[in-house]
Scaffold this motif. Structure first.
Motif, PDB file in Angstrom:
ATOM      1  N   ILE A 186       0.850  -1.199   0.000  1.00 51.97           N
ATOM      2  CA  ILE A 186       0.000   0.000   0.000  1.00 51.97           C
ATOM      3  C   ILE A 186       0.882   1.244   0.000  1.00 51.97           C
ATOM      4  CG2 ILE A 186      -1.844   1.277   1.162  1.00 51.97           C
ATOM      5  CD1 ILE A 186      -2.506  -1.321   2.661  1.00 51.97           C
ATOM      6  N   TYR A 187       0.666   2.120  -0.978  1.00 54.44           N
ATOM      7  CA  TYR A 187       1.407   3.382  -1.089  1.00 54.44           C
ATOM      8  C   TYR A 187       0.388   4.483  -1.340  1.00 54.44           C
ATOM      9  CZ  TYR A 187       5.757   5.965  -2.049  1.00 54.44           C
ATOM     10  OH  TYR A 187       6.838   6.817  -1.985  1.00 54.44           O
ATOM     11  N   ASN A 188       0.348   5.488  -0.492  1.00 54.76           N
ATOM     12  CA  ASN A 188      -0.667   6.532  -0.628  1.00 54.76           C
ATOM     13  C   ASN A 188      -0.345   7.496  -1.767  1.00 54.76           C
ATOM     14  OD1 ASN A 188       1.526   7.429   1.026  1.00 54.76           O
ATOM     15  ND2 ASN A 188       0.319   9.209   1.629  1.00 54.76           N
ATOM     16  N   MET A 189      -1.402   7.945  -2.441  1.00 53.71           N
ATOM     17  CA  MET A 189      -1.225   8.875  -3.559  1.00 53.71           C
ATOM     18  C   MET A 189      -0.589  10.182  -3.097  1.00 53.71           C
ATOM     19  SD  MET A 189      -2.256   7.443  -6.355  1.00 53.71           S
ATOM     20  CE  MET A 189      -3.401   6.227  -7.040  1.00 53.71           C
ATOM     21  N   GLY A 190      -0.971  10.650  -1.900  1.00 55.65           N
ATOM     22  CA  GLY A 190      -0.430  11.911  -1.402  1.00 55.65           C
ATOM     23  C   GLY A 190       1.050  11.864  -1.119  1.00 55.65           C
ATOM     24  N   GLY A 191       1.599  10.661  -0.953  1.00 56.05           N
ATOM     25  CA  GLY A 191       3.026  10.526  -0.710  1.00 56.05           C
ATOM     26  C   GLY A 191       3.858  10.534  -1.975  1.00 56.05           C
ATOM     27  N   ILE A 192       3.199  10.552  -3.135  1.00 49.27           N
ATOM     28  CA  ILE A 192       3.899  10.577  -4.424  1.00 49.27           C
ATOM     29  C   ILE A 192       3.923  12.029  -4.894  1.00 49.27           C
ATOM     30  CG2 ILE A 192       3.974   9.655  -6.764  1.00 49.27           C
ATOM     31  CD1 ILE A 192       2.172   7.355  -5.755  1.00 49.27           C
ATOM     32  N   ARG A 193       5.073  12.677  -4.782  1.00 58.05           N
ATOM     33  CA  ARG A 193       5.132  14.129  -4.919  1.00 58.05           C
ATOM     34  C   ARG A 193       5.582  14.619  -6.290  1.00 58.05           C
ATOM     35  NH1 ARG A 193       1.988  15.779  -1.026  1.00 58.05           N
ATOM     36  NH2 ARG A 193       2.974  17.827  -1.065  1.00 58.05           N
ATOM     37  N   ALA A 194       5.840  13.725  -7.206  1.00 56.54           N
ATOM     38  CA  ALA A 194       6.244  14.131  -8.558  1.00 56.54           C
ATOM     39  C   ALA A 194       6.009  12.962  -9.501  1.00 56.54           C
ATOM     40  CB  ALA A 194       7.713  14.565  -8.586  1.00 56.54           C
ATOM     41  N   ALA A 195       6.165  13.220 -10.786  1.00 55.08           N
ATOM     42  CA  ALA A 195       6.051  12.178 -11.800  1.00 55.08           C
ATOM     43  C   ALA A 195       7.443  11.686 -12.184  1.00 55.08           C
ATOM     44  CB  ALA A 195       5.329  12.708 -13.028  1.00 55.08           C
ATOM     45  N   LEU A 196       7.500  10.535 -12.841  1.00 54.26           N
ATOM     46  CA  LEU A 196       8.752  10.032 -13.399  1.00 54.26           C
ATOM     47  C   LEU A 196       8.782  10.332 -14.896  1.00 54.26           C
ATOM     48  CD1 LEU A 196       9.315   6.519 -11.742  1.00 54.26           C
ATOM     49  CD2 LEU A 196      10.628   8.618 -11.366  1.00 54.26           C
ATOM     50  N   PRO A 197       9.891  10.850 -15.389  1.00 55.08           N
ATOM     51  CA  PRO A 197       9.985  11.146 -16.818  1.00 55.08           C
ATOM     52  C   PRO A 197      10.217   9.884 -17.630  1.00 55.08           C
ATOM     53  CG  PRO A 197      12.084  11.555 -15.771  1.00 55.08           C
ATOM     54  CD  PRO A 197      11.138  11.169 -14.662  1.00 55.08           C
ATOM     55  N   ALA A 198       9.843   9.932 -18.885  1.00 58.54           N
ATOM     56  CA  ALA A 198      10.205   8.834 -19.787  1.00 58.54           C
ATOM     57  C   ALA A 198      11.708   8.882 -20.034  1.00 58.54           C
ATOM     58  CB  ALA A 198       9.444   8.968 -21.101  1.00 58.54           C
ATOM     59  N   GLY A 199      12.312   7.713 -20.185  1.00 61.83           N
ATOM     60  CA  GLY A 199      13.737   7.661 -20.447  1.00 61.83           C
ATOM     61  C   GLY A 199      14.543   7.560 -19.171  1.00 61.83           C
ATOM     62  N   GLY A 214      -9.351   5.064  -3.772  1.00 65.06           N
ATOM     63  CA  GLY A 214      -8.203   4.315  -4.260  1.00 65.06           C
ATOM     64  C   GLY A 214      -6.872   4.854  -3.767  1.00 65.06           C
ATOM     65  N   CYS A 215      -5.833   4.034  -3.977  1.00 62.08           N
ATOM     66  CA  CYS A 215      -4.461   4.418  -3.637  1.00 62.08           C
ATOM     67  C   CYS A 215      -3.535   3.445  -4.370  1.00 62.08           C
ATOM     68  CB  CYS A 215      -4.232   4.359  -2.124  1.00 62.08           C
ATOM     69  SG  CYS A 215      -4.357   2.706  -1.412  1.00 62.08           S
ATOM     70  N   GLY A 216      -2.257   3.535  -4.106  1.00 60.17           N
ATOM     71  CA  GLY A 216      -1.320   2.609  -4.722  1.00 60.17           C
ATOM     72  C   GLY A 216      -1.424   1.235  -4.091  1.00 60.17           C
ATOM     73  N   LEU A 217      -1.811   0.234  -4.865  1.00 62.35           N
ATOM     74  CA  LEU A 217      -1.965  -1.131  -4.373  1.00 62.35           C
ATOM     75  C   LEU A 217      -1.188  -2.077  -5.277  1.00 62.35           C
ATOM     76  CD1 LEU A 217      -5.807  -1.117  -3.593  1.00 62.35           C
ATOM     77  CD2 LEU A 217      -3.916  -0.824  -1.970  1.00 62.35           C
ATOM     78  N   SER A 218      -0.596  -3.081  -4.672  1.00 62.72           N
ATOM     79  CA  SER A 218       0.269  -3.993  -5.422  1.00 62.72           C
ATOM     80  C   SER A 218      -0.531  -4.984  -6.259  1.00 62.72           C
ATOM     81  CB  SER A 218       1.206  -4.735  -4.471  1.00 62.72           C
ATOM     82  OG  SER A 218       0.465  -5.512  -3.547  1.00 62.72           O
ATOM     83  N   LYS A 219       0.181  -5.651  -7.142  1.00 64.92           N
ATOM     84  CA  LYS A 219      -0.411  -6.602  -8.072  1.00 64.92           C
ATOM     85  C   LYS A 219      -1.155  -7.707  -7.318  1.00 64.92           C
ATOM     86  CE  LYS A 219       2.096  -7.551 -11.604  1.00 64.92           C
ATOM     87  NZ  LYS A 219       1.277  -6.961 -12.699  1.00 64.92           N
TER      88      LYS A 219
END
Length: 250
Positions: A103-116, A155-160
């Motif tokens: 479980i990973y909360n959306m609010g704890g994700i503070r930026a995006a990851l760039p392609a590449g 919802g939030c970040g949930l594993s496979k």
């Protein structure tokens, strides 16, 4: 891409010399300052940053992996939140753990990851907080309550392996690895210590038992994310993730 430079300057020695030994530091705070083109045009500002820029760049610039596409976080499910939850489950092996759910909360994700190419600085932007991986167990009934709390936040970040259907912020259906939640069994959870303490609406998590909250360097969020990227890169893999229907809003 925005580039952040973190600079901490504490004039403790000067202050003590100027005002005498009777004074002492009672508090130190820090903040992130966006260094944009406006600031960069200030010659004095550039001069102030110059001694620190090389040090910061040497830490933040190394490439740790490669991402197949741009990834951002959003409810109810996103490629980035899926990836981070899966990474926590992956990291469980370091501690002899095989979690049923990450479980990973959306609010704890503070930026995006760039392609590449992804640098350590990119990972630090995604996970800037001093959070640590935490493992805990929940009863089946507590798991149902956890799903209810996830539904309340859409919802939030949930594993496979999870399939959670939410309707009107209520759980319509949920299965984990193809099975309904069993009230008679125990489930192992991996999450962040911030959530394990009951924050961000996850009030049931502090009721968990058999808690393991390591504090070594690799238990820090950004460090185990970097470890994952480095290992996958050594294996010749490009990091990717998909929206898979782990969380569905109706």
């Amino acid at each position: 891409m925005r580039k952040y430079i973190v600079v901490a300057v504490v004039f403790l020695t000067a202050a003590i010399s100027a005002f005498g030994q009777k004074y002492h530091v009672t508090n130190v705070t820090r903040e992130r300052i966006l260094v944009d083109s406006t600031f960069a045009d200030d010659a004095r500002g550039v001069d102030v940053l110059a001694p620190y820029k090389h040090i910061v760049d040497s830490i933040m610039s190394p490439v740790v992996g490669k991402v197949a596409k741009y990834m951002a976080a959003h409810n109810p499910e996103s490629e980035l939140s899926n990836l981070l939850a899966d990474i926590m489950v992956w990291q469980g092996r370091r501690y002899g753990e095989k979690p049923d759910l990450g479980i990973y909360n959306m609010g704890g994700i503070r930026a995006a990851l760039p392609a590449g190419d992804v640098t350590f600085g990119d990972v630090n932007d995604v996970a800037p907080f001093e959070n640590y991986i935490t493992f805990l167990s929940l009863t089946g009934e507590q798991m149902k309550t956890l799903c209810d709390q996830i539904a309340k936040s859409n919802g939030c970040g949930l594993s496979k392996g999870i399939a959670l259907v939410i309707k009107g912020r209520e759980v319509e259906s949920v299965t984990l690895h193809g099975q309904p939640i069993d009230p008679n069994r125990t489930y192992r959870i991996v999450t962040l210590n911030y959530l394990a303490e009951g924050n961000d609406g996850f009030a049931v998590l502090p009721e968990g038992f058999d808690i393991k909250s390591p504090k070594d360097e690799q238990a820090r969020t950004r460090e185990f994310i970097v470890d994952y990227f480095i290992e996958k890169t050594k294996a010749g893999e490009v990091i990717d993730a998909e929206i898979e229907g782990r969380v569905v809003l109706k």
